[in-house]
Design an enzyme around this catalytic site. Structure first.
Site, mmCIF file in Angstrom:
data_model
loop_
_atom_site.group_PDB
_atom_site.id
_atom_site.type_symbol
_atom_site.label_atom_id
_atom_site.label_comp_id
_atom_site.label_asym_id
_atom_site.label_seq_id
_atom_site.Cartn_x
_atom_site.Cartn_y
_atom_site.Cartn_z
ATOM 1 N N ASP A 1 0.854 -1.173 0.000
ATOM 2 C CA ASP A 1 0.000 0.000 0.000
ATOM 3 C C ASP A 1 0.899 1.235 0.000
ATOM 4 O O ASP A 1 1.768 1.369 0.853
ATOM 5 C CB ASP A 1 -0.889 -0.006 1.253
ATOM 6 C CG ASP A 1 -1.891 1.132 1.248
ATOM 7 O OD1 ASP A 1 -2.721 1.169 0.325
ATOM 8 O OD2 ASP A 1 -1.833 1.993 2.147
ATOM 9 N N GLU B 1 -1.381 -1.370 -6.045
ATOM 10 C CA GLU B 1 -2.630 -0.821 -6.536
ATOM 11 C C GLU B 1 -2.351 0.073 -7.735
ATOM 12 O O GLU B 1 -1.335 0.762 -7.759
ATOM 13 C CB GLU B 1 -3.254 -0.003 -5.420
ATOM 14 C CG GLU B 1 -4.730 0.110 -5.503
ATOM 15 C CD GLU B 1 -5.288 0.647 -4.200
ATOM 16 O OE1 GLU B 1 -6.316 0.152 -3.763
ATOM 17 O OE2 GLU B 1 -4.685 1.562 -3.624
ATOM 18 N N CYS C 1 -13.170 -4.417 5.097
ATOM 19 C CA CYS C 1 -12.656 -5.141 6.257
ATOM 20 C C CYS C 1 -12.101 -6.482 5.793
ATOM 21 O O CYS C 1 -12.821 -7.291 5.202
ATOM 22 C CB CYS C 1 -13.773 -5.385 7.270
ATOM 23 S SG CYS C 1 -13.239 -6.417 8.637
ATOM 24 N N CYS D 1 -14.245 -9.483 7.822
ATOM 25 C CA CYS D 1 -15.618 -9.899 7.506
ATOM 26 C C CYS D 1 -16.064 -9.459 6.110
ATOM 27 O O CYS D 1 -17.121 -9.856 5.641
ATOM 28 C CB CYS D 1 -16.601 -9.354 8.550
ATOM 29 S SG CYS D 1 -16.845 -7.575 8.443
ATOM 30 N N CYS E 1 -13.456 -1.769 11.818
ATOM 31 C CA CYS E 1 -14.655 -2.221 11.108
ATOM 32 C C CYS E 1 -15.900 -1.930 11.939
ATOM 33 O O CYS E 1 -15.965 -2.298 13.124
ATOM 34 C CB CYS E 1 -14.559 -3.713 10.814
ATOM 35 S SG CYS E 1 -16.008 -4.344 9.961
ATOM 36 N N CYS F 1 -17.749 -5.780 12.405
ATOM 37 C CA CYS F 1 -17.226 -6.838 13.266
ATOM 38 C C CYS F 1 -16.257 -6.340 14.322
ATOM 39 O O CYS F 1 -15.826 -7.095 15.184
ATOM 40 C CB CYS F 1 -16.556 -7.934 12.438
ATOM 41 S SG CYS F 1 -14.944 -7.472 11.772
ATOM 42 N N ASP G 1 -2.967 1.396 6.797
ATOM 43 C CA ASP G 1 -2.099 1.070 5.665
ATOM 44 C C ASP G 1 -1.862 -0.435 5.565
ATOM 45 O O ASP G 1 -1.796 -0.987 4.473
ATOM 46 C CB ASP G 1 -0.764 1.810 5.782
ATOM 47 C CG ASP G 1 -0.941 3.320 5.676
ATOM 48 O OD1 ASP G 1 -1.891 3.736 4.974
ATOM 49 O OD2 ASP G 1 -0.158 4.060 6.286
HETATM 50 ZN ZN LIG Z 1 -15.282 -6.570 9.710
#
Ligand SMILES: [Zn+2]
Length: 429
Positions: free
Chosen positions: A184, A268, A335, A338, A354, A357, A364
């Protein structure tokens, strides 16, 4: 496997050679600008752009024309090379890879290339190289040049002259070492790896920023083209070249370390050009704040990312590895535990939490993990077998509490093959 490599040295020209190099750089710039002006005129008249052959014919005319006969003093191949550069600038523009070609100013990328290896003689034993119309040039011989010389580029930077010798040689195909990793790229940290390691911010500019600003101010107070102005200008150039050297060194160290230890690296697709566009606004309405924001600092950052990617790509190829570009899609908002996607998952720029969850970590690292899992998915979609891959993920990246909260082993919203995190070895690409 063929390997291309460039070797860069500082030149030690005598006075005559230095004057000539300055003249040749000037002639090259003149030819480039004249050809660009001509293409623009043709475009305004609704005529088709002249091709390389057409431009070369014109160049011969200019060299024979009494008004521009001084062009004939410069070697012909570097002049023609500039016309090729212009061609490339146009095709990059049409392919939306670059802005429209700019006119070149003096002191701004003063360089020229000798493309014909038959005219170049490298004498490493005596620290010298022979070039047409310059003769034997001495250089600071700091390392051995290996491979057959293909071409050389001469450039000026901070009042010094440099030569970059491009070579080609045959090497045995390398077997890649290490596993896969996601990276990243950011501002707070230059690069964060999915295994948790990171590289400090690319702030070599900021450290010199104050000194540069002062030197620039001092220069603006001097009478233009006076001796003191020239001295002040040389100082500004020296600071610029020091910034460049520090940055180059930083990028090379980082890209070498990463490419040596990984067979596969995912990054990316930054669309670097668009990123700088968004702060720069449009050409018609740049705005004052916008202009300041998009200044040197920003452009250096953009260049840094682009250069880092370029270095990673060729260094990985040397080591038998691969750089794979992953399309950017919510990598900072997904996330990895999840799979929940939300902008609210980022309470601050630096932290990820998140909302579904409760999984938390450095933002990063989360980005890098998402890039990695997206990249692995990309390979699986291509039908590649990735079960043998060791994945560079931080050992503790999924705390037990988070895993329990999720009740599953999802990465980036997709089920993860358990072999990925445990097996050692490299991906068979
Ligand atoms: Zn999550």
């Amino acid at each position: 496997m063929q390997r291309f490599q460039a070797f860069r040295f500082e030149l030690m020209p005598n006075g005559q050679q230095e004057r000539q190099m300055r003249r040749f750089a000037g002639a090259c710039r003149f030819v480039y600008n004249k050809a660009l002006a001509l293409q623009k005129e043709r475009h305004e008249r609704g005529e088709k752009k002249l091709g390389y052959a057409g431009l070369c014919k014109l160049l011969t005319e200019w060299r024979n024309d009494a008004e521009t006969a001084w062009l004939a003093e410069a070697p012909i191949h570097p002049l023609q090379q500039k016309l090729k550069d212009l061609e490339r600038a146009y095709s990059n523009f049409f392919a939306k890879r670059a802005d429209f070609p700019h006119f070149k100013k003096k002191g701004q990328s003063d360089s020229f290339r000798y493309p014909d290896s038959k005219q170049i003689k490298l004498d490493q034993g005596n620290n010298r190289i022979f070039l047409p119309k310059l003769g034997w040039l001495r250089y600071r011989n700091s390392r051995k040049v290996v491979g057959a010389v293909k071409n050389v580029t001469i450039s000026a930077n901070g009042g010094k002259w440099f030569i970059s010798i491009q070579t080609k040689r045959e090497v045995k195909p390398a077997i890649p070492v290490g596993g896969a990793v996601g990276i990243d790229m950011g501002i707070a940290r230059f690069a964060t790896l999915s295994d948790g390691t990171f590289y400090a911010p690319l702030n070599s500019f900021r450290r010199h920023e104050e000194r540069l600003r002062k030197a620039q101010q001092a220069m603006s107070r001097k009478v233009k083209f006076s001796n003191n102005w020239k001295k002040a200008k040389a100082r500004v150039q020296r600071i610029h070249s020091r910034i460049g050297n520090t940055r180059r060194d930083f990028l090379h160290k980082a890209s070498t370390a990463i490419s040596k230890n990984h067979a596969m690296v995912f990054v990316e697709d930054l669309q670097v050009r668009n990123m700088s566009k968004s702060t720069a606004g449009t050409a018609d309405a740049p705005g004052r704040n916008v202009r300041a924001k998009s200044g040197l600092n920003k452009s250096i950052l953009d260049q840094g990312w682009r250069e880092f990617r370029r270095q990673l790509e060729y260094k990985l190829a040397w080591n038998g590895g691969r750089l794979i570009i992953v399309p950017p899609q919510n990598t900072s908002r997904t996330c990895p535990c999840c799979g929940h996607v939300s902008a609210d998952n980022r309470p601050t720029q630096a932290w990820f939490a998140c909302v579904d969850c409760g999984f938390e970590d450095n933002a990063d690292v989360i980005g890098a993990i998402n890039i990695l899992s997206r990249g692995m998915q990309l390979l699986r979609d291509e039908g590649r077998d990735t079960t043998d891959a060791s994945v560079g993920m931080r050992a503790d990246w999924l705390p037990v509490s988070a895993r329990m909260a999720c009740g599953s082993n999802l990465v980036g919203g997709r089920k993860q093959e358990p072999a990925e995190t445990t097996a050692h070895g490299f991906i068979h690409a």
